[in-house]
Design a protein around this motif. Structure first.
Motif, PDB file in Angstrom:
ATOM      1  N   MET A   1       0.850  -1.180   0.000  1.00  0.00           N
ATOM      2  CA  MET A   1       0.000   0.000   0.000  1.00  0.00           C
ATOM      3  C   MET A   1       0.892   1.238   0.000  1.00  0.00           C
ATOM      4  O   MET A   1       1.870   1.297   0.723  1.00  0.00           O
ATOM      5  CB  MET A   1      -0.881  -0.039   1.259  1.00  0.00           C
ATOM      6  N   LYS A   2       0.517   2.208  -0.791  1.00  0.00           N
ATOM      7  CA  LYS A   2       1.280   3.454  -0.843  1.00  0.00           C
ATOM      8  C   LYS A   2       0.693   4.456   0.148  1.00  0.00           C
ATOM      9  O   LYS A   2      -0.520   4.519   0.344  1.00  0.00           O
ATOM     10  CB  LYS A   2       1.259   4.044  -2.243  1.00  0.00           C
ATOM     11  N   TYR A   3       1.585   5.224   0.759  1.00  0.00           N
ATOM     12  CA  TYR A   3       1.197   6.270   1.704  1.00  0.00           C
ATOM     13  C   TYR A   3       1.929   7.550   1.347  1.00  0.00           C
ATOM     14  O   TYR A   3       3.117   7.530   1.015  1.00  0.00           O
ATOM     15  CB  TYR A   3       1.545   5.880   3.145  1.00  0.00           C
ATOM     16  N   MET A   4       1.208   8.654   1.414  1.00  0.00           N
ATOM     17  CA  MET A   4       1.801   9.962   1.209  1.00  0.00           C
ATOM     18  C   MET A   4       2.103  10.531   2.599  1.00  0.00           C
ATOM     19  O   MET A   4       1.212  10.618   3.446  1.00  0.00           O
ATOM     20  CB  MET A   4       0.829  10.873   0.459  1.00  0.00           C
ATOM     21  N   LEU A   5       3.350  10.873   2.831  1.00  0.00           N
ATOM     22  CA  LEU A   5       3.766  11.515   4.072  1.00  0.00           C
ATOM     23  C   LEU A   5       3.930  12.990   3.748  1.00  0.00           C
ATOM     24  O   LEU A   5       4.873  13.391   3.071  1.00  0.00           O
ATOM     25  CB  LEU A   5       5.072  10.905   4.588  1.00  0.00           C
ATOM     26  N   LEU A   6       2.977  13.796   4.191  1.00  0.00           N
ATOM     27  CA  LEU A   6       2.922  15.218   3.858  1.00  0.00           C
ATOM     28  C   LEU A   6       3.565  16.032   4.965  1.00  0.00           C
ATOM     29  O   LEU A   6       3.116  15.989   6.118  1.00  0.00           O
ATOM     30  CB  LEU A   6       1.466  15.644   3.653  1.00  0.00           C
ATOM     31  N   ILE A   7       4.592  16.777   4.625  1.00  0.00           N
ATOM     32  CA  ILE A   7       5.363  17.552   5.599  1.00  0.00           C
ATOM     33  C   ILE A   7       4.829  18.974   5.641  1.00  0.00           C
ATOM     34  O   ILE A   7       4.781  19.651   4.621  1.00  0.00           O
ATOM     35  CB  ILE A   7       6.852  17.569   5.205  1.00  0.00           C
ATOM     36  N   TYR A   8       4.449  19.417   6.819  1.00  0.00           N
ATOM     37  CA  TYR A   8       3.949  20.775   6.995  1.00  0.00           C
ATOM     38  C   TYR A   8       4.975  21.622   7.734  1.00  0.00           C
ATOM     39  O   TYR A   8       5.736  21.127   8.553  1.00  0.00           O
ATOM     40  CB  TYR A   8       2.622  20.771   7.756  1.00  0.00           C
ATOM     41  N   SER A   9       4.969  22.899   7.428  1.00  0.00           N
ATOM     42  CA  SER A   9       5.879  23.849   8.055  1.00  0.00           C
ATOM     43  C   SER A   9       5.142  25.171   8.202  1.00  0.00           C
ATOM     44  O   SER A   9       4.010  25.318   7.734  1.00  0.00           O
ATOM     45  CB  SER A   9       7.131  24.037   7.193  1.00  0.00           C
ATOM     46  N   ASN A  10       5.777  26.110   8.845  1.00  0.00           N
ATOM     47  CA  ASN A  10       5.270  27.480   8.881  1.00  0.00           C
ATOM     48  C   ASN A  10       6.466  28.411   9.044  1.00  0.00           C
ATOM     49  O   ASN A  10       7.522  28.001   9.518  1.00  0.00           O
ATOM     50  CB  ASN A  10       4.185  27.690   9.943  1.00  0.00           C
ATOM     51  N   PRO A  11       6.325  29.655   8.639  1.00  0.00           N
ATOM     52  CA  PRO A  11       7.457  30.587   8.687  1.00  0.00           C
ATOM     53  C   PRO A  11       8.050  30.760  10.082  1.00  0.00           C
ATOM     54  O   PRO A  11       9.261  30.883  10.235  1.00  0.00           O
ATOM     55  CB  PRO A  11       6.872  31.902   8.171  1.00  0.00           C
ATOM     56  N   GLU A  12       7.203  30.733  11.103  1.00  0.00           N
ATOM     57  CA  GLU A  12       7.708  30.941  12.461  1.00  0.00           C
ATOM     58  C   GLU A  12       8.589  29.774  12.919  1.00  0.00           C
ATOM     59  O   GLU A  12       9.629  29.990  13.527  1.00  0.00           O
ATOM     60  CB  GLU A  12       6.548  31.130  13.450  1.00  0.00           C
ATOM     61  N   SER A  13       8.152  28.554  12.626  1.00  0.00           N
ATOM     62  CA  SER A  13       8.947  27.407  13.072  1.00  0.00           C
ATOM     63  C   SER A  13      10.283  27.372  12.335  1.00  0.00           C
ATOM     64  O   SER A  13      11.323  27.080  12.929  1.00  0.00           O
ATOM     65  CB  SER A  13       8.191  26.094  12.886  1.00  0.00           C
ATOM     66  N   TRP A  14      10.281  27.681  11.045  1.00  0.00           N
ATOM     67  CA  TRP A  14      11.523  27.682  10.264  1.00  0.00           C
ATOM     68  C   TRP A  14      12.447  28.801  10.728  1.00  0.00           C
ATOM     69  O   TRP A  14      13.640  28.594  10.905  1.00  0.00           O
ATOM     70  CB  TRP A  14      11.206  27.807   8.774  1.00  0.00           C
ATOM     71  N   GLY A  16      12.625  30.081  13.569  1.00  0.00           N
ATOM     72  CA  GLY A  16      13.107  29.803  14.917  1.00  0.00           C
ATOM     73  C   GLY A  16      14.235  28.795  14.985  1.00  0.00           C
ATOM     74  O   GLY A  16      14.804  28.569  16.056  1.00  0.00           O
ATOM     75  N   LEU A  17      14.582  28.189  13.867  1.00  0.00           N
ATOM     76  CA  LEU A  17      15.658  27.198  13.848  1.00  0.00           C
ATOM     77  C   LEU A  17      17.006  27.872  13.648  1.00  0.00           C
ATOM     78  O   LEU A  17      17.134  28.794  12.842  1.00  0.00           O
ATOM     79  CB  LEU A  17      15.444  26.192  12.720  1.00  0.00           C
ATOM     80  N   SER A  18      17.982  27.386  14.364  1.00  0.00           N
ATOM     81  CA  SER A  18      19.354  27.882  14.160  1.00  0.00           C
ATOM     82  C   SER A  18      19.913  27.272  12.877  1.00  0.00           C
ATOM     83  O   SER A  18      19.344  26.316  12.328  1.00  0.00           O
ATOM     84  CB  SER A  18      20.232  27.475  15.347  1.00  0.00           C
ATOM     85  N   ALA A  19      21.026  27.791  12.414  1.00  0.00           N
ATOM     86  CA  ALA A  19      21.677  27.237  11.219  1.00  0.00           C
ATOM     87  C   ALA A  19      22.036  25.769  11.436  1.00  0.00           C
ATOM     88  O   ALA A  19      21.876  24.939  10.535  1.00  0.00           O
ATOM     89  CB  ALA A  19      22.921  28.049  10.867  1.00  0.00           C
ATOM     90  N   GLU A  20      22.480  25.437  12.644  1.00  0.00           N
ATOM     91  CA  GLU A  20      22.829  24.053  12.955  1.00  0.00           C
ATOM     92  C   GLU A  20      21.598  23.148  12.910  1.00  0.00           C
ATOM     93  O   GLU A  20      21.663  22.024  12.418  1.00  0.00           O
ATOM     94  CB  GLU A  20      23.492  23.957  14.333  1.00  0.00           C
ATOM     95  N   GLN A  21      20.474  23.641  13.421  1.00  0.00           N
ATOM     96  CA  GLN A  21      19.246  22.850  13.396  1.00  0.00           C
ATOM     97  C   GLN A  21      18.763  22.638  11.960  1.00  0.00           C
ATOM     98  O   GLN A  21      18.294  21.556  11.613  1.00  0.00           O
ATOM     99  CB  GLN A  21      18.151  23.530  14.220  1.00  0.00           C
ATOM    100  N   ARG A  22      18.893  23.655  11.128  1.00  0.00           N
ATOM    101  CA  ARG A  22      18.483  23.516   9.730  1.00  0.00           C
ATOM    102  C   ARG A  22      19.365  22.491   9.010  1.00  0.00           C
ATOM    103  O   ARG A  22      18.877  21.684   8.230  1.00  0.00           O
ATOM    104  CB  ARG A  22      18.548  24.859   9.014  1.00  0.00           C
TER     105      ARG A  22
END
Length: 120
Positions: A1-14, A16-22
């Motif tokens: 069976m195929k499954y779509m894993l859809l990744i969500y993000s938002n500008p605030e969460s991105w 808030g990440l440091s360069a190392e986290q990215r």
């Protein structure tokens, strides 16, 4: 069976990440993609461009209309996807939980219908 894993993000969460986290997020995706490929489970995957580049098309009375931006007015946007072939939804959920994005916003797991549409 195929499954779509859809990744969500938002500008605030991105933002808030440091360069190392990215960088770690990118490495995690590379490692997971490699593992899924080696196991023969990865059908396809890709990141999506910034939502500012989105165009939404609708047709009413046979007249197409195009608007800028995503259709839904929400903070979160679809940032990427993995299409995987798994034995069951639990296996797909396990892979979605390993995605670093699940720690910041969410990863949606959705079965992909085959041409018969019997999955509904």
């Amino acid at each position: 069976m195929k499954y779509m894993l859809l990744i969500y993000s938002n500008p605030e969460s991105w933002a808030g990440l440091s360069a190392e986290q990215r960088e770690a997020l990118g490495r995690s995706h590379e490692e997971l993609s490699r593992e899924l490929t080696e196991q023969g489970l990865l059908v396809s995957s890709a990141g999506l461009a910034d939502p500012i580049t989105t165009r939404t098309v609708s047709v009413r009375d046979d007249i197409p209309t195009t608007t800028d931006g995503p259709y839904a007015e929400a903070k979160e946007h679809l940032a990427g996807f993995y299409l995987v072939e798994c034995e069951n939804i639990d296996q797909a959920i396990d892979y979605a939980a390993r995605m670093p994005d699940a720690k910041y916003v969410a990863v949606e797991v959705r079965p992909v219908m085959d041409s018969s549409g019997l999955e509904m």
